[in-house]
Design a protein around this motif. Structure first.
Motif, short mmCIF file in Angstrom:
data_model
loop_
_atom_site.label_atom_id
_atom_site.label_comp_id
_atom_site.label_asym_id
_atom_site.label_seq_id
_atom_site.Cartn_x
_atom_site.Cartn_y
_atom_site.Cartn_z
N ILE A 34 47.48 69.30 39.16
CA ILE A 34 48.08 68.18 38.45
C ILE A 34 47.15 67.72 37.33
O ILE A 34 47.60 67.39 36.22
N LEU A 35 45.84 67.70 37.60
CA LEU A 35 44.89 67.34 36.55
C LEU A 35 44.90 68.34 35.41
O LEU A 35 44.72 67.97 34.24
N ALA A 36 45.12 69.61 35.72
CA ALA A 36 45.20 70.63 34.67
C ALA A 36 46.38 70.38 33.74
O ALA A 36 46.32 70.71 32.55
N CYS A 37 47.42 69.78 34.26
CA CYS A 37 48.59 69.50 33.43
C CYS A 37 48.48 68.17 32.69
O CYS A 37 49.08 68.00 31.64
N ALA A 38 47.70 67.24 33.23
CA ALA A 38 47.71 65.89 32.68
C ALA A 38 46.49 65.55 31.82
O ALA A 38 46.62 64.85 30.83
N VAL A 39 45.32 66.01 32.22
CA VAL A 39 44.10 65.49 31.59
C VAL A 39 43.84 66.05 30.19
O VAL A 39 43.70 65.29 29.25
N PRO A 40 43.76 67.37 29.98
CA PRO A 40 43.34 67.83 28.65
C PRO A 40 44.33 67.47 27.54
O PRO A 40 43.96 66.85 26.56
N VAL A 93 48.25 87.30 43.88
CA VAL A 93 47.04 86.47 43.81
C VAL A 93 46.29 86.73 42.51
O VAL A 93 45.86 85.79 41.82
N ILE A 94 46.17 87.98 42.13
CA ILE A 94 45.51 88.31 40.86
C ILE A 94 46.30 87.76 39.68
O ILE A 94 45.73 87.25 38.71
N SER A 95 47.61 87.80 39.76
CA SER A 95 48.45 87.24 38.68
C SER A 95 48.29 85.73 38.58
O SER A 95 48.35 85.17 37.48
N ALA A 96 48.09 85.06 39.72
CA ALA A 96 47.89 83.61 39.68
C ALA A 96 46.59 83.25 38.98
O ALA A 96 46.49 82.20 38.35
N PHE A 97 45.58 84.12 39.10
CA PHE A 97 44.34 83.87 38.38
C PHE A 97 44.44 84.31 36.92
O PHE A 97 43.79 83.72 36.05
N ALA A 98 45.24 85.31 36.64
CA ALA A 98 45.34 85.83 35.27
C ALA A 98 46.22 84.96 34.38
O ALA A 98 45.97 84.88 33.17
N LEU A 99 47.24 84.33 34.94
CA LEU A 99 48.17 83.54 34.12
C LEU A 99 47.48 82.43 33.33
O LEU A 99 47.68 82.33 32.11
N PRO A 100 46.65 81.59 33.95
CA PRO A 100 46.02 80.55 33.12
C PRO A 100 45.03 81.11 32.10
O PRO A 100 44.87 80.54 31.02
N ILE A 101 44.40 82.23 32.41
CA ILE A 101 43.48 82.83 31.45
C ILE A 101 44.24 83.34 30.23
O ILE A 101 43.82 83.14 29.09
N CYS A 144 42.68 75.57 31.98
CA CYS A 144 42.52 76.89 32.61
C CYS A 144 41.51 76.82 33.75
O CYS A 144 41.76 77.34 34.84
N ILE A 145 40.38 76.17 33.52
CA ILE A 145 39.35 76.07 34.55
C ILE A 145 39.83 75.24 35.73
O ILE A 145 39.61 75.60 36.89
N LEU A 146 40.54 74.15 35.47
CA LEU A 146 41.08 73.34 36.55
C LEU A 146 42.12 74.12 37.36
O LEU A 146 42.19 74.00 38.59
N THR A 147 42.93 74.93 36.70
CA THR A 147 43.91 75.75 37.40
C THR A 147 43.23 76.82 38.25
O THR A 147 43.65 77.10 39.36
N ILE A 148 42.16 77.40 37.75
CA ILE A 148 41.43 78.40 38.53
C ILE A 148 40.77 77.76 39.75
O ILE A 148 40.79 78.34 40.84
#
Length: 112
Positions: free
Chosen positions: A7-13, A61-69, A82-86
């Protein structure tokens, strides 16, 4: 804790950028192949169904890490998001793994 980071990844930056929430699809879909393969396989033997289910789960699982990158590299989201999502991925998937590795009974845990 993991969903809080998401939620912070969507709201803060940058407010109102909800692209990191697409990771929720991977959270929901990652465990399904292993649950289905484990329920249809008798005993604790390994077979191609279980191995293919592990392959699909690993890919999700790898796709979940790759999507925000990929989204951050394309400048759709910020690198902070991206970092908050990871961090959210690490917490949520380690919780799922800890639940799956329980050995106190076959009713709910011991997925692998």
């Amino acid at each position: 804790m993991g969903l809080t980071f998401l939620i912070l990844a969507c709201a803060v930056p940058t407010p109102k950028i909800f692209y990191p929430f697409f990771v929720l699809l991977f959270y929901a879909l990652a465990a399904i192949p292993v649950f289905v393969a484990k329920r249809t396989t008798p005993g604790s033997e390994t077979n191609p169904k279980v191995e293919f289910a592990h392959f699909l789960t690993t890919g999700m699982v790898i796709s979940a890490f790759a999507l925000p990158i990929v989204l951050a590299h394309a400048a759709v989201i910020t690198w902070t998001a991206c970092i908050l999502t990871i961090f959210s991925n690490i917490i949520n998937f380690s919780t799922m793994l800890g639940y799956a590795m329980r050995e106190d009974g076959e009713h709910y845990g011991s997925m692998f």
